[in-house]
Each structure stands twice: as C-alpha cells, then as structure tokens.
Design a protein around this motif. Structure first.
Motif, PDB file in Angstrom:
ATOM      1  N   PRO A 165       7.608   6.760   8.523  1.00 41.42           N
ATOM      2  CA  PRO A 165       6.186   6.607   8.863  1.00 41.42           C
ATOM      3  C   PRO A 165       5.435   5.697   7.904  1.00 41.42           C
ATOM      4  O   PRO A 165       4.651   4.842   8.343  1.00 41.42           O
ATOM      5  N   GLU A 166       5.684   5.857   6.587  1.00 42.21           N
ATOM      6  CA  GLU A 166       4.968   5.037   5.605  1.00 42.21           C
ATOM      7  C   GLU A 166       5.317   3.560   5.742  1.00 42.21           C
ATOM      8  O   GLU A 166       4.434   2.700   5.800  1.00 42.21           O
ATOM      9  N   MET A 167       6.609   3.246   5.805  1.00 42.00           N
ATOM     10  CA  MET A 167       7.006   1.850   5.915  1.00 42.00           C
ATOM     11  C   MET A 167       6.689   1.297   7.290  1.00 42.00           C
ATOM     12  O   MET A 167       6.338   0.124   7.436  1.00 42.00           O
ATOM     13  N   GLY A 168       6.788   2.141   8.310  1.00 43.98           N
ATOM     14  CA  GLY A 168       6.431   1.707   9.659  1.00 43.98           C
ATOM     15  C   GLY A 168       4.989   1.249   9.731  1.00 43.98           C
ATOM     16  O   GLY A 168       4.657   0.267  10.415  1.00 43.98           O
ATOM     17  N   GLN A 169       4.098   1.954   9.017  1.00 42.08           N
ATOM     18  CA  GLN A 169       2.683   1.557   8.981  1.00 42.08           C
ATOM     19  C   GLN A 169       2.507   0.197   8.333  1.00 42.08           C
ATOM     20  O   GLN A 169       1.726  -0.644   8.779  1.00 42.08           O
ATOM     21  N   LEU A 170       3.246  -0.034   7.241  1.00 36.50           N
ATOM     22  CA  LEU A 170       3.117  -1.293   6.507  1.00 36.50           C
ATOM     23  C   LEU A 170       3.657  -2.474   7.300  1.00 36.50           C
ATOM     24  O   LEU A 170       3.156  -3.597   7.173  1.00 36.50           O
ATOM     25  N   CYS A 171       4.686  -2.235   8.103  1.00 34.24           N
ATOM     26  CA  CYS A 171       5.395  -3.327   8.774  1.00 34.24           C
ATOM     27  C   CYS A 171       4.956  -3.559  10.213  1.00 34.24           C
ATOM     28  O   CYS A 171       5.570  -4.367  10.916  1.00 34.24           O
ATOM     29  N   THR A 172       3.930  -2.867  10.634  1.00 30.27           N
ATOM     30  CA  THR A 172       3.470  -3.038  12.009  1.00 30.27           C
ATOM     31  C   THR A 172       1.973  -3.330  12.044  1.00 30.27           C
ATOM     32  O   THR A 172       1.241  -3.062  11.095  1.00 30.27           O
ATOM     33  N   ARG A 173       1.542  -3.886  13.138  1.00 33.39           N
ATOM     34  CA  ARG A 173       0.129  -4.102  13.417  1.00 33.39           C
ATOM     35  C   ARG A 173      -0.096  -3.814  14.887  1.00 33.39           C
ATOM     36  O   ARG A 173       0.579  -4.409  15.743  1.00 33.39           O
ATOM     37  N   GLU A 174      -0.974  -2.860  15.173  1.00 32.95           N
ATOM     38  CA  GLU A 174      -1.250  -2.434  16.543  1.00 32.95           C
ATOM     39  C   GLU A 174       0.033  -2.032  17.264  1.00 32.95           C
ATOM     40  O   GLU A 174       0.249  -2.352  18.428  1.00 32.95           O
ATOM     41  N   GLY A 175       0.910  -1.351  16.502  1.00 32.47           N
ATOM     42  CA  GLY A 175       2.132  -0.817  17.085  1.00 32.47           C
ATOM     43  C   GLY A 175       3.288  -1.777  17.194  1.00 32.47           C
ATOM     44  O   GLY A 175       4.395  -1.385  17.596  1.00 32.47           O
ATOM     45  N   GLU A 176       3.090  -3.046  16.827  1.00 29.62           N
ATOM     46  CA  GLU A 176       4.154  -4.036  16.913  1.00 29.62           C
ATOM     47  C   GLU A 176       4.546  -4.498  15.513  1.00 29.62           C
ATOM     48  O   GLU A 176       3.702  -4.588  14.612  1.00 29.62           O
ATOM     49  N   LEU A 177       5.825  -4.806  15.328  1.00 33.60           N
ATOM     50  CA  LEU A 177       6.281  -5.319  14.043  1.00 33.60           C
ATOM     51  C   LEU A 177       5.546  -6.603  13.686  1.00 33.60           C
ATOM     52  O   LEU A 177       5.206  -7.408  14.573  1.00 33.60           O
ATOM     53  N   LEU A 178       5.308  -6.790  12.396  1.00 37.17           N
ATOM     54  CA  LEU A 178       4.617  -7.992  11.936  1.00 37.17           C
ATOM     55  C   LEU A 178       5.344  -9.253  12.380  1.00 37.17           C
ATOM     56  O   LEU A 178       6.579  -9.316  12.373  1.00 37.17           O
ATOM     57  N   GLN A 179       4.568 -10.261  12.739  1.00 35.11           N
ATOM     58  CA  GLN A 179       5.096 -11.530  13.214  1.00 35.11           C
ATOM     59  C   GLN A 179       4.748 -12.634  12.222  1.00 35.11           C
ATOM     60  O   GLN A 179       3.882 -12.457  11.352  1.00 35.11           O
ATOM     61  N   PRO A 180       5.393 -13.796  12.334  1.00 28.46           N
ATOM     62  CA  PRO A 180       5.038 -14.910  11.450  1.00 28.46           C
ATOM     63  C   PRO A 180       3.548 -15.201  11.493  1.00 28.46           C
ATOM     64  O   PRO A 180       2.945 -15.264  12.564  1.00 28.46           O
ATOM     65  N   GLY A 181       2.962 -15.328  10.304  1.00 31.82           N
ATOM     66  CA  GLY A 181       1.532 -15.560  10.196  1.00 31.82           C
ATOM     67  C   GLY A 181       0.742 -14.308   9.882  1.00 31.82           C
ATOM     68  O   GLY A 181      -0.376 -14.389   9.368  1.00 31.82           O
ATOM     69  N   ASP A 182       1.302 -13.124  10.206  1.00 30.30           N
ATOM     70  CA  ASP A 182       0.652 -11.876   9.813  1.00 30.30           C
ATOM     71  C   ASP A 182       0.787 -11.686   8.298  1.00 30.30           C
ATOM     72  O   ASP A 182       1.609 -12.336   7.654  1.00 30.30           O
ATOM     73  N   ARG A 183      -0.002 -10.783   7.747  1.00 32.08           N
ATOM     74  CA  ARG A 183       0.074 -10.499   6.313  1.00 32.08           C
ATOM     75  C   ARG A 183       0.635  -9.106   6.066  1.00 32.08           C
ATOM     76  O   ARG A 183       0.319  -8.153   6.784  1.00 32.08           O
ATOM     77  N   PHE A 184       1.472  -9.029   5.039  1.00 30.24           N
ATOM     78  CA  PHE A 184       2.073  -7.761   4.634  1.00 30.24           C
ATOM     79  C   PHE A 184       1.394  -7.284   3.358  1.00 30.24           C
ATOM     80  O   PHE A 184       1.289  -8.029   2.380  1.00 30.24           O
ATOM     81  N   TYR A 185       0.910  -6.060   3.358  1.00 28.55           N
ATOM     82  CA  TYR A 185       0.248  -5.462   2.203  1.00 28.55           C
ATOM     83  C   TYR A 185       1.010  -4.204   1.785  1.00 28.55           C
ATOM     84  O   TYR A 185       1.603  -3.521   2.636  1.00 28.55           O
ATOM     85  N   ASN A 186       0.967  -3.885   0.494  1.00 27.85           N
ATOM     86  CA  ASN A 186       1.538  -2.620   0.033  1.00 27.85           C
ATOM     87  C   ASN A 186       0.705  -2.097  -1.141  1.00 27.85           C
ATOM     88  O   ASN A 186       1.137  -2.139  -2.294  1.00 27.85           O
ATOM     89  N   PRO A 187      -0.521  -1.612  -0.870  1.00 29.79           N
ATOM     90  CA  PRO A 187      -1.398  -1.172  -1.959  1.00 29.79           C
ATOM     91  C   PRO A 187      -0.847   0.002  -2.748  1.00 29.79           C
ATOM     92  O   PRO A 187      -1.097   0.111  -3.953  1.00 29.79           O
ATOM     93  N   ASP A 188      -0.073   0.883  -2.110  1.00 30.64           N
ATOM     94  CA  ASP A 188       0.523   2.003  -2.851  1.00 30.64           C
ATOM     95  C   ASP A 188       1.519   1.492  -3.891  1.00 30.64           C
ATOM     96  O   ASP A 188       1.592   2.028  -5.007  1.00 30.64           O
ATOM     97  N   LEU A 189       2.260   0.459  -3.530  1.00 32.10           N
ATOM     98  CA  LEU A 189       3.202  -0.111  -4.498  1.00 32.10           C
ATOM     99  C   LEU A 189       2.454  -0.721  -5.677  1.00 32.10           C
ATOM    100  O   LEU A 189       2.913  -0.622  -6.829  1.00 32.10           O
TER     101      LEU A 189
END
Length: 520
Positions: A165-189
């Motif tokens: 669930p935690e990584m799924g939230q980070l790697c998706t946007r609106e239920g879809e996996l991040l695509q080229p041009g999207d941004r990946f964030y990891n504030p907990d890290l």
C-alpha cells in the motif's frame, strides 16, 4: 592527470550522477560522491535499490589501498515453520524473457545498505554526512521526473509495487502507475534520511525503525528479529586480484560468486587472441558463449558447496583447474592457443576510485511503516539460493553475483565498472572488459555494443548480431532467443575510464538510462 579534473561518475540516472558530481564540486572525494549517489539512487531509481537492501563497494584509495566493503544481506539467525511464513511467487516479464521471484515478509534478508553507507563514508569520506545527504533529501521532497526507463521498471514490477500500500501510493497517480513526465516523491524517506544523518545507522538497526520492522516480521510471517539487526556487521575484505593481458583485475571475492566467475571466464579468454576475431562474428559469439558455458560447468563442479572455504578462489582459478576447461575452449575455438540492481562508478582527480553495486532485489512488497523504505526479497531469489528456498544456513552472508570491478594499469585505476542484472552481471562485465582491452573500443562503444548471454542451453542475443542460418551449429544445439531491442535483462554497465593522457571519460549503459557526469 590534470589538476583541474575533479572527477567523473557514471550512474543509472542523471540525478544519481549529479548527486555524486556535486560532492566533487564541493571538494569531496570519490567516496563522498559514491555515498551521495547511493542515497540519491534510493529516490531516483526506487525500483532498483533501497536502504532496505544490500550491496558491495570496491574502493581504491589514492594511497593504492584496495578494500571491498561487503554490506550485502545476511540470512536470519533462526527459522520458523515454512507454513507460518509469508512467501509467494510473482512473475517479472522483461518482454522476451519471464523470470519468477518470491516476495512477502518471509523473503526479507537482513539489510546492509545503511550500515555499508555509513561505514564506507566514515572510513574514506571527507565531507560531513549532512552535505552528502542533501541531494537525496532534495529529490525526495521536490520530486524527480520519471523517465522512460523508470516507467518501464514500474510496469514490470507492477505486481510487487501494488502489493504494498505505501509503495503503491508513491508509484501511482489516480490509480495508474506513474508515466514518463510524472514526478515521484518520497517524503517519508526524506524524514528517514534526516534521522539517519542525526543519529547514525543505529537508528535503523536498533531504534524505532528496527522495532517496527521486527514487530511486523514476527506477526506477519517474516524471519527477522531484533538480534538479526543489532548483530549485522559490514565486512571489509581483501578484493580478489588477478591478471588479464597485462592489466590487474580487482573484483569482489568469495563468498560472493560473480567476481570469481568473471576472473575464470577472462582466464579462459586469455588463452585466445580475441582481437583476431571480427567483433560480433559467429566465431566471436561462439567463443564468448563457450567461455560462459565452461565457466558454468566449472562452477557446477563443486564451487558453490565450497564457497565459504578460505582457499576457494585460489583453487578455482588455479592453472591445473583451468587447464581442462581451457582445452575444451581451444577445441571449440579452433585455435592452437588460446550477467534488479543498480551500479555507479567514480574516479576523482586524486586517484581515488569507487565501484559500487547495490540492490533491493525486486522488493519484498513490504515497506516499514512511515519510513518510505521497501525491504529486499533476497531470500526469495532462486539465483542466490541454489540449494532451495528456506534451506539457507543460519546467520550467513548471502552469496551474490554482484561484482563491482576495476582494471588497474601500473597500479592506478584505468577502468571502473560493474553492473546490475542478476546472473547476467558477470557476462555483461566480461564483455565490456573484453571490448575495451581486446578490441580497443572507445568506452561508449564498449558499453553500448550488443551483448549475448548463454545459460542453461539458451542463447540470448541482442539486436546487432547476425543469427546463424544453421542453428544446430551455434553453439551446442542451444535455443536461440533474439531480442528486438537492447534491454536491461543484459545488465547495466555504468563505466568510468581514465585515459593514458589523464582525461576522464565514461559511459552510461543505455539499457538502464545510464548517464555520465564529468566535473572539471
């Protein structure tokens, strides 16, 4: 080497390389750059590495000292009934090949990356850890733009990422996996890294992070205990050193296997004048495949069962042992004489060099709550456990194919390289070394020329090689699998080269969106 040259770093992402390059600009050395790159890669290459994984760093100091920092994963100190373990298979589809891995809390081995990062930096670094961590903190909070390669990695690891669930939230946007041009964030890290900078590695191995991990492990089907974490130690080893055509090869020693198997294959190739072959010809590919086949045969002849014996490398590489395999190679060659992971390579202007390979496997599908750290699945990789799952020896360093490597000329680092890619690590490194030394290729060509991988009677061929018309002659009735594109299946050999005139150059492997940063 010109005084103005501060160094060069090759890595699997431009931002990973930039993190290391910034340390060089600040007056840091190769080891500061390596530490910054390692931290940054946990954000820029989140599917390939993690603070919850492990790896190796091969260091060559300006004083010509060679040290191998083994911070790979360790088996737990106790087992539990298999029926109580969370451990299940997933398939990773590379497009042309499918590989099975196992995930779950029962696939997690004792992680070593945090300990390795801090010990290497304490021993050899120059800048404060607060400075070294700054690029990773910035990337984790401001975000990193996803490129084609990371989007591809998200896609092939989809069944693992979306399990968590935690990584799924980070790697998706609106239920879809991040695509080229999207941004990946990891504030907990980012918050976890700040804690580690303030308190050191004990925050991971003894503090609240450790207690949260162990609580979940014990209640949800894992093996890890507080004692496993508290007792983890980085091992500083003497590297394996051997010769190839007038140069010195420095690589990862046993109990890891990759370095020794690379040395064996190069010893076989040294019996042949490889430069006399046309690169990519049927004869050249047959020679390479035969060297891979014979190395696998030699390994199967008791090498793994003796991996923890102190003289295993000496016996394996002894002339008497090599001889019978070399004779088979010569007969095939028709002459009278005769391998998810990331890597980065650094050389600085002082003569320091670092070759570091780090991995989280494919990830276990479990993230320590509130940390942004997914744990490894090193107990779930068949390549690492030839004796079978759940049969590992207690409290032992896991053997790995990871093989950070250097080629020294006159005692100085000339070529610094390594690769990700599971069993393809050693064959990828082997081919790049041969391309540079035997064929005198420019480094960009040496790294990004097509490769082969032979294993278990299957010949995988990247595009650019001519497939023989008579398959039964190439080689030994192997099944031939042609690939349509260069692919991460064949590794990612990010490489730095010191030229004879002192210039530093390098090449990032296009298979893994590699990038080189030169700091003048």
């Amino acid at each position: 080497m010109p005084a103005k040259t501060r160094g060069a770093i090759a890595a699997g992402h431009p931002k990973t390389a930039e993190a290391g390059a910034e340390m060089l600009r600040l007056g840091g050395n190769a080891f500061d750059a390596a530490a910054a790159a390692m931290l940054a890669s946990c954000v820029t290459e989140p599917t390939l590495t993690s603070l919850g994984g492990g790896g190796f760093l091969l260091a060559h100091t300006a004083e010509r000292q060679n040290i191998l920092f083994d911070f790979f994963t360790q088996t737990p100190r106790q087992r539990r009934p298999v029926e109580a373990v969370e451990f299940y298979p997933v398939l990773v589809d590379f497009g042309t090949a499918v590989q099975e891995f196992h995930i779950g809390l029962g696939a997690i081995a004792v992680p070593g990356t945090v300990a390795g990062l801090f010990q290497m930096h304490r021993r050899l670094g120059r800048l404060p850890m607060s400075a070294v961590a700054e690029p990773a903190l910035h990337y984790a909070t401001a975000g990193v733009e996803i490129g084609d390669f990371q989007a591809y990695c998200f896609q092939i690891l989809r069944p693992i990422l979306l399990t968590c669930p935690e990584m799924g939230q980070l790697c998706t946007r609106e239920g879809e996996l991040l695509q080229p041009g999207d941004r990946f964030y990891n504030p907990d890290l980012a918050e976890t890294i700040r804690l580690l900078v303030q308190e050191g590695p004990q925050a991971f191995y003894e503090g609240e992070i450790a207690h949260a991990l162990v609580k979940d492990s014990q209640t949800r089907g894992g093996y890890l205990s507080l004692e496993d974490l508290r007792q983890y130690r980085v091992i500083e080893r003497s590297p394996l050193m051997t010769r190839y055509r007038g140069t010195t090869l420095v690589t990862n020693p046993p109990p890891s296997s990759g370095g020794c198997l690379i040395a064996f294959a190069l010893a076989l190739l040294s019996q042949v004048e490889v430069a006399g072959y046309e690169f990519g010809s049927e004869a050249h590919l047959t020679l390479l495949a035969d060297a891979m086949r014979l190395t696998n045969l030699a390994r199967a002849d008791g090498y793994d069962s003796r991996i923890n014996q102190p003289d295993v490398a000496e016996r394996f590489l002894a002339e008497a042992h090599l001889h019978r395999y070399a004779q088979q190679l010569l007969q095939t060659a028709g002459v009278n004489k005769w391998g998810s992971t990331t890597h980065f390579s650094v050389i600085d202007g002082e003569g320091n060099a670092a070759s570091i390979t780090a991995s989280n496997g494919e990830g276990s599908g479990y993230t320590i709550p509130g940390t942004g750290i997914m744990l490894n699945n090193m107990l779930g990789e068949a390549d690492l456990h030839p004796g079978g799952f759940h049969q590992w020896p207690l409290d032992a360093r896991i053997s790995s194919m990871m093989a950070p490597t250097m080629v020294l000329a006159a005692g100085m680092p000339e070529l610094v390289l390594g690769s990700g890619g599971s069993n393809r690590i050693r064959t990828a490194i082997l081919q790049v070394i041969s391309n540079v030394i035997d064929f005198q290729m420019p480094i960009e060509q040496a790294v990004n020329s097509p490769r082969i991988h032979w294993e278990a009677d299957v010949m995988n061929l990247e595009p650019g090689f001519e497939i023989p018309k008579v398959h039964t002659q190439f080689p030994w009735n192997s099944e031939i699998v042609p690939w349509e594109h260069l692919n991460m299946f064949f590794g990612g050999v990010h490489t730095v080269l010191a030229n004879p005139d002192g210039r530093l150059t390098g090449a990032g492997d296009r298979r893994r969106s590699g990038f080189v940063a030169l700091v003048e």
